[in-house]
Design a protein around this motif. Structure first.
Motif, PDB file in Angstrom:
ATOM      1  N   ALA B 184       0.891  -1.362  -0.059  1.00 55.24           N
ATOM      2  CA  ALA B 184       0.094  -0.144   0.163  1.00 55.24           C
ATOM      3  C   ALA B 184       0.741   1.302  -0.026  1.00 55.24           C
ATOM      4  O   ALA B 184       0.685   2.240  -0.804  1.00 55.24           O
ATOM      5  CB  ALA B 184      -0.722  -0.074   1.184  1.00 55.24           C
ATOM      6  N   ALA B 185       1.974   1.433   0.780  1.00 56.32           N
ATOM      7  CA  ALA B 185       2.790   2.249   0.922  1.00 56.32           C
ATOM      8  C   ALA B 185       3.376   2.921  -0.545  1.00 56.32           C
ATOM      9  O   ALA B 185       3.528   4.186  -0.605  1.00 56.32           O
ATOM     10  CB  ALA B 185       4.008   2.158   1.720  1.00 56.32           C
ATOM     11  N   TRP B 186       3.775   1.862  -1.359  1.00 61.06           N
ATOM     12  CA  TRP B 186       4.404   2.011  -2.704  1.00 61.06           C
ATOM     13  C   TRP B 186       3.341   2.020  -3.797  1.00 61.06           C
ATOM     14  O   TRP B 186       3.941   1.951  -4.905  1.00 61.06           O
ATOM     15  CB  TRP B 186       5.444   1.143  -2.611  1.00 61.06           C
ATOM     16  N   TYR B 187       2.168   1.899  -3.638  1.00 59.08           N
ATOM     17  CA  TYR B 187       1.220   1.501  -4.511  1.00 59.08           C
ATOM     18  C   TYR B 187       1.191   2.433  -5.556  1.00 59.08           C
ATOM     19  O   TYR B 187       1.265   2.135  -7.030  1.00 59.08           O
ATOM     20  CB  TYR B 187      -0.464   1.309  -4.243  1.00 59.08           C
ATOM     21  N   GLU B 188       0.934   3.704  -5.318  1.00 59.82           N
ATOM     22  CA  GLU B 188       0.911   4.621  -6.612  1.00 59.82           C
ATOM     23  C   GLU B 188       2.102   4.933  -7.194  1.00 59.82           C
ATOM     24  O   GLU B 188       2.229   5.096  -8.476  1.00 59.82           O
ATOM     25  CB  GLU B 188       0.275   5.802  -6.104  1.00 59.82           C
ATOM     26  N   VAL B 189       3.313   4.717  -6.376  1.00 60.52           N
ATOM     27  CA  VAL B 189       4.560   5.038  -7.162  1.00 60.52           C
ATOM     28  C   VAL B 189       4.912   3.643  -8.050  1.00 60.52           C
ATOM     29  O   VAL B 189       5.372   3.948  -9.233  1.00 60.52           O
ATOM     30  CB  VAL B 189       5.712   5.148  -5.944  1.00 60.52           C
ATOM     31  N   LYS B 191       2.921   1.908  -9.453  1.00 62.30           N
ATOM     32  CA  LYS B 191       1.894   1.862 -10.580  1.00 62.30           C
ATOM     33  C   LYS B 191       2.113   2.701 -11.495  1.00 62.30           C
ATOM     34  O   LYS B 191       2.155   2.610 -12.783  1.00 62.30           O
ATOM     35  CB  LYS B 191       0.421   1.981 -10.056  1.00 62.30           C
ATOM     36  N   ILE B 192       2.595   3.992 -11.046  1.00 65.54           N
ATOM     37  CA  ILE B 192       2.812   5.135 -12.258  1.00 65.54           C
ATOM     38  C   ILE B 192       4.193   5.110 -12.647  1.00 65.54           C
ATOM     39  O   ILE B 192       4.525   5.233 -14.023  1.00 65.54           O
ATOM     40  CB  ILE B 192       2.409   6.624 -11.453  1.00 65.54           C
ATOM     41  N   PHE B 193       5.071   4.984 -11.817  1.00 64.79           N
ATOM     42  CA  PHE B 193       6.447   5.069 -12.448  1.00 64.79           C
ATOM     43  C   PHE B 193       7.336   3.896 -12.317  1.00 64.79           C
ATOM     44  O   PHE B 193       8.376   3.839 -13.038  1.00 64.79           O
ATOM     45  CB  PHE B 193       7.201   6.127 -11.414  1.00 64.79           C
ATOM     46  N   ALA B 197      11.524   3.831  -9.432  1.00 65.07           N
ATOM     47  CA  ALA B 197      11.515   5.177  -9.077  1.00 65.07           C
ATOM     48  C   ALA B 197      11.391   5.256  -7.472  1.00 65.07           C
ATOM     49  O   ALA B 197      11.144   6.658  -6.913  1.00 65.07           O
ATOM     50  CB  ALA B 197      10.242   5.713  -9.603  1.00 65.07           C
ATOM     51  N   ILE B 200      13.980   7.262  -5.826  1.00 67.17           N
ATOM     52  CA  ILE B 200      13.879   8.889  -6.253  1.00 67.17           C
ATOM     53  C   ILE B 200      13.053   9.535  -5.309  1.00 67.17           C
ATOM     54  O   ILE B 200      13.285  10.810  -4.949  1.00 67.17           O
ATOM     55  CB  ILE B 200      13.632   8.909  -7.697  1.00 67.17           C
ATOM     56  N   ILE B 201      11.903   8.942  -5.374  1.00 66.12           N
ATOM     57  CA  ILE B 201      10.586   9.569  -4.657  1.00 66.12           C
ATOM     58  C   ILE B 201      10.468   9.269  -3.169  1.00 66.12           C
ATOM     59  O   ILE B 201      10.299  10.395  -2.543  1.00 66.12           O
ATOM     60  CB  ILE B 201       9.308   9.097  -5.409  1.00 66.12           C
ATOM     61  N   GLY B 202      11.032   8.355  -2.664  1.00 64.37           N
ATOM     62  CA  GLY B 202      11.304   8.357  -1.433  1.00 64.37           C
ATOM     63  C   GLY B 202      10.203   7.704  -0.649  1.00 64.37           C
ATOM     64  O   GLY B 202       8.900   7.554  -1.101  1.00 64.37           O
ATOM     65  N   PRO B 203      10.177   7.321   0.683  1.00 67.14           N
ATOM     66  CA  PRO B 203       8.987   6.828   1.588  1.00 67.14           C
ATOM     67  C   PRO B 203       8.160   7.853   1.886  1.00 67.14           C
ATOM     68  O   PRO B 203       8.344   9.067   1.794  1.00 67.14           O
ATOM     69  CB  PRO B 203       9.598   6.215   2.611  1.00 67.14           C
ATOM     70  N   GLU B 204       6.957   7.541   1.957  1.00 60.98           N
ATOM     71  CA  GLU B 204       5.924   8.522   2.460  1.00 60.98           C
ATOM     72  C   GLU B 204       6.329   9.133   4.063  1.00 60.98           C
ATOM     73  O   GLU B 204       6.779   8.401   4.697  1.00 60.98           O
ATOM     74  CB  GLU B 204       4.583   8.006   2.694  1.00 60.98           C
TER      75      GLU B 204
END
Lengths: 169, 268
Positions: B184-189, B191-193, B197, B200-204
């Protein structure tokens, strides 16, 4: 004809104003910011109020468009869920350059009070954000002020060089 | 109801909760205390095995075998006039007894009675759909599957209803963390990138008490607040709020609050 005669003796003589291309282009861009309707939660109500007659965004040239192809400003108003994240990214990609993003309200900024499994903790994890508006929800005055700040930012940018596409990656 | 505690000096008392406090149960009454429920229960007993039955808050609760759920609801709807299914879902008792409790809350408009059917299933067990009897069970059963992972047999469209289709895990189980597991924590990352990634984007940032280094410059510092109205300017002149930067927009004159006049008399 006669009643619109130009007084050539006033204001330096000629009806000509000199300026730079950058300024004219940015003037045009900043004063016709067409925004994508992106009400995701209760902030969307405030955004609609800003667009309606009482606060009247039309006088800034900000007109809400329902298509990303016609919009250059995305006001993310509300909670972004993880299920919706891919769609906001797709709509952002569909907007034409140059484009700007306002993240409106606590939920869009940081996830706000929704510290849960289903909420994206800040839209800047998915799309690049130009301006963050605090508040839960921000009043229409705040959004107006934010759009004015964004206009200032646009006018400071260089218009002539090709804009680098803003990407997280 | 909670016991009354005096509220005079709540602030002065240290905050204290009893870890071993057990919530009192609502009183259960015998079914024979209500004639309508008693006849309904006898009708059910003549056909099905009833594991338990009692009246709680003027509603009868009947515990049945999970295999009987469709037949019991069919009988309640078609012969006992319980013609509405107000609510149905599951309760996670996996930690306590390794089972899910499925409940069906029924309403009879003609009898003006509410009745609750309960049954228990194991974690991997599935249950029969009641969608053929009550159309409203369609989405409720999908939600039950979505949130608890209880698979419903003979459902016309067994698919997640709230979470994305490719979601992993069942969020309403007690073992599911509120702030999400790693998926869940990395779901959107993811899926999109894509997974690359992540670095690069890092944890929430899940810490609401996190302090940004720059917050001390932008906002008042904790522990250094001053009372409202105290002058902290050290003689610096006030910076007026401007909506138009100097020489900013072509052909637009700057609005200067210093040279403008504020009109206070409306009838001037």
């Amino acid at each position: 004809m006669a009643q619109h005669q130009v007084n050539y003796l006033k204001d330096g003589g000629l009806p000509v104003a000199l300026t730079t291309i950058d300024k004219v282009v940015n003037w045009g861009r900043s004063n016709s910011l067409w925004a994508l309707t992106y009400g995701l939660a209760c902030c969307g109500i405030e955004m609609m109020a800003s667009g309606a007659s009482r606060y009247d965004f039309d006088r800034f040239g900000t007109i809400f468009r329902a298509s990303p192809r016609q919009a250059e400003l995305m006001i993310v108003a509300g909670t972004l869920t993880k299920k919706h994240a891919e769609f906001i990214r797709r709509l952002y990609d569909q907007m034409t350059e140059p484009k700007w993003v306002i993240s409106m309200g606590s939920c869009a900024n940081t996830g706000g009070m929704f510290n849960t499994y289903a909420t994206v903790q800040g839209v800047d994890r998915v799309i690049p954000v130009d301006l963050y508006l605090p508040g839960c929800a921000p009043r229409p005055e705040t959004l107006q002020y934010g759009v004015m700040m964004l206009q200032q930012k646009i006018r400071r940018e260089s218009a002539s060089r090709a804009q680098k596409p803003k990407r997280l990656l | 109801m909670r016991a009354y505690t005096p509220k005079d000096n709540v602030q002065a008392k240290p905050y204290y909760t009893d870890r071993f406090w057990v919530a009192p149960q609502v009183a259960k009454h015998d079914v024979s205390s209500d004639a309508v429920f008693e006849s309904d229960l006898n009708a059910l007993k003549s056909k099905f095995e009833i594991l338990d039955a009692y009246i709680q808050v003027e509603q009868m609760v009947v515990v049945i075998n999970a295999a009987d759920n469709f037949a019991v609801l069919d009988m309640l709807k078609n012969s006992l006039q319980y013609n509405q299914l107000s609510e149905m879902s599951a309760i996670d008792w996996l930690a306590k007894e390794g089972k899910f409790e499925i409940f069906y809350q029924m309403l009879s408009m003609s009898k003006r009675k509410r009745l609750r059917i309960k049954c228990k299933i194991d974690e991997k067990e599935s249950i029969q759909s009641v969608e053929k009897l009550f159309r409203c069970a369609d989405w409720s059963e999908r939600e039950m599957y979505d949130m608890f992972g209880v698979v419903v047999n003979n459902h016309p469209f067994m698919k997640r209803i709230l979470m994305p289709d490719d979601w992993e895990g069942f969020p309403l189980r007690k073992t599911y963390p509120l702030q999400g597991d790693e998926f869940a924590a990395w779901y959107e990352v993811d899926k999109i990138f894509g997974k690359e990634a992540r670095e690069i984007i890092g944890p929430e940032n899940r810490d609401p008490a996190r302090i940004d280094r720059y917050d001390t410059e932008r906002f008042a510092r904790l522990g250094h607040e001053v009372p409202r109205g105290v002058d902290i300017t050290n003689g610096e002149p006030d910076t007026p709020l401007v909506y138009q930067e100097k020489n900013g927009a072509f052909l637009i004159t700057k609005f200067d609050p210093e040279t403008s006049v504020t009109i206070t008399d409306r009838n001037r």
